[in-house]
Design a protein around this motif. Sequence first.
Motif, PDB file in Angstrom:
ATOM      1  N   UNK D  34      38.543  40.921  47.922  1.00 52.33           N
ATOM      2  CA  UNK D  34      37.953  39.966  46.977  1.00 52.33           C
ATOM      3  C   UNK D  34      38.593  40.180  45.626  1.00 52.33           C
ATOM      4  N   UNK D  35      39.238  39.126  45.116  1.00 51.63           N
ATOM      5  CA  UNK D  35      39.805  39.285  43.769  1.00 51.63           C
ATOM      6  C   UNK D  35      39.257  38.207  42.863  1.00 51.63           C
ATOM      7  N   UNK D  36      38.858  38.612  41.672  1.00 55.92           N
ATOM      8  CA  UNK D  36      38.251  37.692  40.709  1.00 55.92           C
ATOM      9  C   UNK D  36      39.157  37.568  39.496  1.00 55.92           C
ATOM     10  N   UNK D  37      39.565  36.327  39.225  1.00 57.24           N
ATOM     11  CA  UNK D  37      40.372  36.055  38.029  1.00 57.24           C
ATOM     12  C   UNK D  37      39.506  35.273  37.061  1.00 57.24           C
ATOM     13  N   UNK D  38      39.409  35.754  35.821  1.00 58.05           N
ATOM     14  CA  UNK D  38      38.653  35.035  34.793  1.00 58.05           C
ATOM     15  C   UNK D  38      39.619  34.538  33.742  1.00 58.05           C
ATOM     16  N   UNK D  39      39.586  33.236  33.488  1.00 58.35           N
ATOM     17  CA  UNK D  39      40.450  32.615  32.480  1.00 58.35           C
ATOM     18  C   UNK D  39      39.604  32.237  31.279  1.00 58.35           C
ATOM     19  N   UNK D  40      39.935  32.795  30.101  1.00 54.97           N
ATOM     20  CA  UNK D  40      39.171  32.484  28.882  1.00 54.97           C
ATOM     21  C   UNK D  40      40.101  31.902  27.839  1.00 54.97           C
ATOM     22  N   UNK D  41      39.692  30.812  27.285  1.00 58.22           N
ATOM     23  CA  UNK D  41      40.470  30.246  26.176  1.00 58.22           C
ATOM     24  C   UNK D  41      41.519  29.257  26.644  1.00 58.22           C
ATOM     25  N   UNK D  42      41.735  28.247  25.834  1.00 61.61           N
ATOM     26  CA  UNK D  42      42.634  27.150  26.208  1.00 61.61           C
ATOM     27  C   UNK D  42      44.086  27.574  26.350  1.00 61.61           C
ATOM     28  N   UNK D  43      44.494  28.623  25.594  1.00 59.73           N
ATOM     29  CA  UNK D  43      45.897  29.026  25.676  1.00 59.73           C
ATOM     30  C   UNK D  43      46.216  29.640  27.027  1.00 59.73           C
ATOM     31  N   UNK D  44      45.334  30.501  27.492  1.00 57.13           N
ATOM     32  CA  UNK D  44      45.517  31.095  28.817  1.00 57.13           C
ATOM     33  C   UNK D  44      45.466  30.004  29.881  1.00 57.13           C
ATOM     34  N   UNK D  45      44.525  29.051  29.720  1.00 53.56           N
ATOM     35  CA  UNK D  45      44.395  27.951  30.679  1.00 53.56           C
ATOM     36  C   UNK D  45      45.696  27.158  30.746  1.00 53.56           C
ATOM     37  N   UNK D  46      46.313  26.950  29.574  1.00 58.01           N
ATOM     38  CA  UNK D  46      47.560  26.176  29.519  1.00 58.01           C
ATOM     39  C   UNK D  46      48.699  26.932  30.193  1.00 58.01           C
ATOM     40  N   UNK D  47      48.796  28.221  29.955  1.00 58.92           N
ATOM     41  CA  UNK D  47      49.875  29.019  30.574  1.00 58.92           C
ATOM     42  C   UNK D  47      49.722  29.006  32.094  1.00 58.92           C
ATOM     43  N   UNK D  48      48.478  29.208  32.524  1.00 59.17           N
ATOM     44  CA  UNK D  48      48.203  29.302  33.967  1.00 59.17           C
ATOM     45  C   UNK D  48      48.181  27.926  34.641  1.00 59.17           C
ATOM     46  N   UNK D  49      48.047  26.891  33.811  1.00 58.75           N
ATOM     47  CA  UNK D  49      47.867  25.521  34.321  1.00 58.75           C
ATOM     48  C   UNK D  49      46.620  25.424  35.193  1.00 58.75           C
ATOM     49  N   UNK D  53      37.611  29.359  33.310  1.00 56.80           N
ATOM     50  CA  UNK D  53      36.509  29.597  34.240  1.00 56.80           C
ATOM     51  C   UNK D  53      36.817  30.778  35.136  1.00 56.80           C
ATOM     52  N   UNK D  54      36.102  30.844  36.258  1.00 57.12           N
ATOM     53  CA  UNK D  54      36.176  31.996  37.157  1.00 57.12           C
ATOM     54  C   UNK D  54      36.715  31.569  38.519  1.00 57.12           C
ATOM     55  N   UNK D  55      37.621  32.356  39.057  1.00 54.43           N
ATOM     56  CA  UNK D  55      38.242  32.071  40.354  1.00 54.43           C
ATOM     57  C   UNK D  55      38.078  33.292  41.247  1.00 54.43           C
ATOM     58  N   UNK D  56      37.318  33.144  42.322  1.00 57.61           N
ATOM     59  CA  UNK D  56      37.126  34.240  43.265  1.00 57.61           C
ATOM     60  C   UNK D  56      37.948  33.935  44.513  1.00 57.61           C
ATOM     61  N   UNK D  57      38.843  34.852  44.863  1.00 55.34           N
ATOM     62  CA  UNK D  57      39.695  34.639  46.033  1.00 55.34           C
ATOM     63  C   UNK D  57      39.354  35.664  47.104  1.00 55.34           C
ATOM     64  N   UNK D  58      39.014  35.168  48.283  1.00 53.14           N
ATOM     65  CA  UNK D  58      38.704  36.045  49.404  1.00 53.14           C
ATOM     66  C   UNK D  58      39.850  35.959  50.397  1.00 53.14           C
ATOM     67  N   UNK D  59      40.449  37.118  50.700  1.00 49.86           N
ATOM     68  CA  UNK D  59      41.592  37.139  51.612  1.00 49.86           C
ATOM     69  C   UNK D  59      41.213  37.878  52.890  1.00 49.86           C
ATOM     70  N   UNK D  60      41.411  37.200  54.036  1.00 46.36           N
ATOM     71  CA  UNK D  60      41.147  37.839  55.330  1.00 46.36           C
ATOM     72  C   UNK D  60      42.458  37.993  56.062  1.00 46.36           C
ATOM     73  N   UNK D  61      42.388  38.742  57.157  1.00 43.59           N
ATOM     74  CA  UNK D  61      43.606  38.931  57.916  1.00 43.59           C
ATOM     75  C   UNK D  61      44.138  37.569  58.366  1.00 43.59           C
ATOM     76  N   UNK D  62      43.342  36.848  59.130  1.00 47.74           N
ATOM     77  CA  UNK D  62      43.786  35.546  59.625  1.00 47.74           C
ATOM     78  C   UNK D  62      42.616  34.842  60.292  1.00 47.74           C
ATOM     79  N   UNK D  63      42.137  33.759  59.668  1.00 45.61           N
ATOM     80  CA  UNK D  63      40.991  33.038  60.224  1.00 45.61           C
ATOM     81  C   UNK D  63      41.188  32.657  61.680  1.00 45.61           C
ATOM     82  N   UNK D  64      42.444  32.328  62.025  1.00 46.30           N
ATOM     83  CA  UNK D  64      42.678  31.817  63.368  1.00 46.30           C
ATOM     84  C   UNK D  64      42.694  32.908  64.416  1.00 46.30           C
TER      85      UNK D  64
END
Lengths: 290, 290, 290, 290
Positions: D34-49, D53-64
Amino acid sequence: MNKRTDLAVEAREFITDHISGITSEDTQVGSVKVSTITVSGQEAAKRLQKPVGEYITITVDNFAACVTAADDAVEAVCAALKKLIKRKGLTLVVGLGNHNITPDALGPQVIEGILATRHIQGAAAAAAGLDTLAPVAAISPGVLGQTGMETSEIIRALVDSVHPAQVIVIDALAAQSPQRLGRTVQISNTGISPGSGVLNRRKELSEATLGAPVISMGVPTVVDSSTLAYSVLEQAGSKPQLDEAFQNPMMVTPRDIDTLISRSAKVIALAINSALQPEISREDLIYLTV
Amino acid sequence: MNKRTDLAVEAREFITDHISGITSEDTQVGSVKVSTITVSGQEAAKRLQKPVGEYITITVDNFAACVTAADDAVEAVCAALKKLIKRKGLTLVVGLGNHNITPDALGPQVIEGILATRHIQGAAAAAAGLDTLAPVAAISPGVLGQTGMETSEIIRALVDSVHPAQVIVIDALAAQSPQRLGRTVQISNTGISPGSGVLNRRKELSEATLGAPVISMGVPTVVDSSTLAYSVLEQAGSKPQLDEAFQNPMMVTPRDIDTLISRSAKVIALAINSALQPEISREDLIYLTV
Amino acid sequence: MNKRTDLAVEAREFITDHISGITSEDTQVGSVKVSTITVSGQEAAKRLQKPVGEYITITVDNFAACVTAADDAVEAVCAALKKLIKRKGLTLVVGLGNHNITPDALGPQVIEGILATRHIQGAAAAAAGLDTLAPVAAISPGVLGQTGMETSEIIRALVDSVHPAQVIVIDALAAQSPQRLGRTVQISNTGISPGSGVLNRRKELSEATLGAPVISMGVPTVVDSSTLAYSVLEQAGSKPQLDEAFQNPMMVTPRDIDTLISRSAKVIALAINSALQPEISREDLIYLTV
Amino acid sequence: MNKRTDLAVEAREFITDHISGITSEDTQVGSVKVSTITVSGQEAAKRLQKPVGEYITITVDNFAACVTAADDAVEAVCAALKKLIKRKGLTLVVGLGNHNITPDALGPQVIEGILATRHIQGAAAAAAGLDTLAPVAAISPGVLGQTGMETSEIIRALVDSVHPAQVIVIDALAAQSPQRLGRTVQISNTGISPGSGVLNRRKELSEATLGAPVISMGVPTVVDSSTLAYSVLEQAGSKPQLDEAFQNPMMVTPRDIDTLISRSAKVIALAINSALQPEISREDLIYLTV
């Protein structure tokens, strides 16, 4: 293979030098182009990596977008089929592919539109004037992962049971060029080659393995990602070396794949019905298979 | 027949006098009732209009509405299957029915949930510990109007090709009483009787016609409109005479038929998978067949 | 109601005495019969139990079996629609019903064949000559049990958002007589009545509740089991008293319900597309909506 | 963009220098990361495109392929949802995507498994103890080409009608790396970005445009063919210049896309149901949504 294709016209383009035993002939029929490649002799078959026989390729502008080409396409595909269908008697039509994977769903969608008639017999049929229909059976045998049985096993068992005069097999194909996707129908009397198809997995389906002549029909719907990567590097003048990520290639497919599949399926089903039941008009065939 | 039913328990109720050769036994297993009818001898078979053999009927509160009964139902159906499955080796699971007619879609929906394993072989399978799975093949042969081939022909051809130790056949059934719809599973070792099924059209599928033992499983999903009309008149004390409108009866089916079909299909598929693969847990079976 | 029907022609037949305020007119158009019932005034509406307005009923031999009637049916339905469509501008087409219950799947199947054009704008559209198309939007709002929202809520919300000039609503209907199933299309400018439809559950959809004129179109696909039982007892001269089993009636539907639904859906979709896009030929409309 | 991705974790990897306003945090939960990326401020938002806000990414071996990860994945996705769901009251769950294009079918397949409860009210519900359920509505609004209406219009209209406390939107995504396909769930409180999704066409769906907080959930199922080509050339040390063939990119998708979609849809639906109805067990939720 670096640039995988199920299309004879593309395999022909890969060979730059002259080969005896391969003849090509192109004609224009309305808005569609019809090219016939005939492969004679094992040496030509080996160079081309395609069995001896006849390959008719019908190219339209774009199944997904072009209204007026539909009739010309049905006409040309029907004519090609009539050229290759040699025998009278029962025709078994088989749609290969996984209906749950859009680019592989061509076969099953065609079968939904085939007019099965083998069971229409007896006094009721005669009274309705339906006893003059050519006998047709049709089936989608599913996929190995769902049934546990190779489609070649299933089809062989059905051929041994119902004894068709010929088998028409429909499958989605892989091409090398993205421009061919959704624009080409290949019809051939050489059957289905091992390793062909969208998932690169088909077992051989031919007169040798089935015991009945096989006419195969396909529309390319994917390019292998390894083939795409190879072409991209080739065009850039780079040495095409692909890392292991491309050992198990993915499918590259157009965004309008759903429309492409449903429209080519309609054209192919109507062409098959027309070729097998010349006594029934196109309008009636469309109504009967709704 | 005035009151058509595919259920042995109902056929038994129609007979008011005593018949030797028919024994019944009822038990309660959790929230489900299990009744076993054994028919011995041709005379009893003739009176009951059902072949000699064993009929296990599992009755639940209501597949469409009752959460807690699901586990008990899977348990009971699985136990009944294990009782009737006599041989080791390949099992061919066949789902009869038309997936486009909701009350007739039970067979195809069960097949979608069956874990096919016959193709899982070789080093990769051994490495993943999957080489101890019992071999299972599964198919929905479609319907005569779509394929032009009787399902009995198709199944016979597959049996001759893959040589299963037994065949499990799933079909939606007709009952006489609306109360039984969606609440009953009938499992039997007598195969599929001619004229059974939702559309009253099945050909015989038995060890005699297929060459392998047949275990049939069904859930009643319709009452024939002629049977309903007959019962209504009977209850009103009227003479049950039906006009020609009932010569070609219609299907009477509950309004929540979609939920009824999908839930009974899930229960039956899980019971079959559990009975055939006792080494795999229910949770893993559910995940593997998503 | 003892004999439930959504058809005005049947409701008219139930009334044996003369009512002012109801006029009927029958004509034959090719192989189809067209009857128009006009209901004027609240008293007639109350007797008929149908709102004031116009009801056009098109009767064909049998959608599932009759090839030649298809064109006549499309023609007649299209003419009826053109008669009732009063305004230019955006048309919102709504298909009510549960696509998982075959007799209730008419609406969703029609929507699959509707040519949506509202989004086709701009330079590309003008260049392709598509900017003269009448604007059409289309949707299947699903069912309450799946969405948690009444279809009337959903449709009202869309009407408030896209402001159509009129709304065409398609729904499967209940009839009293099995002979009408699959043979009748009812088109009316009175909207959808509360309690109508296969599952007897519709909320009102009318100009009053939606804020735009509503043209409703339906094909009867079921008879309520309570209605069938009532008719059977009535015909037998028995006193029609139904026990509680009929409090929650079931659906009585023909065995070929899948073909009936798919063919009437094709006829209705083509008729709607033809009525809304008179500039496009039938053949092109069929191709564009494949 | 040369390398299109809807995943914040990938966008983060593209940026090699340090940006203030972006924080990352990784944890392992059972077999999932589980990795959580938090983006604060318009400049960071612009760089990241990517929006603030908050982005939680859950990575599993392989759903299939991975059985044991399913429970861990449901747990982690459910926990992420509970973290982002701030309000009590009605939740509207929306599944974006075209059910006829396999890699784009995630949204519609999730909606099929959502337990809609908003309509379960009144005495019957109270008697069955169902009146304590959190109210949930769910819908698949289809696609522009089928409806003629932007999904953003449809959703806005529904939000204005049913006034949800929040909206959960599910969509299939594009990634840059093939390794992420079928192995990642991204959950975020930033809504749906313009141009995101498999077909690169989404309009913005956010609290600003809808008037209610939006929680978006997605699984990457495709890589754009232009992105793949760009990566291939980059890795080969070639200058990544793509010809016009890549102006309208195609979709690159794994061969087992059907299993990938159906399994991730099941995980996501169960996670949503669990997060919204904590009083109901996982087993009961699975049964209720069969």
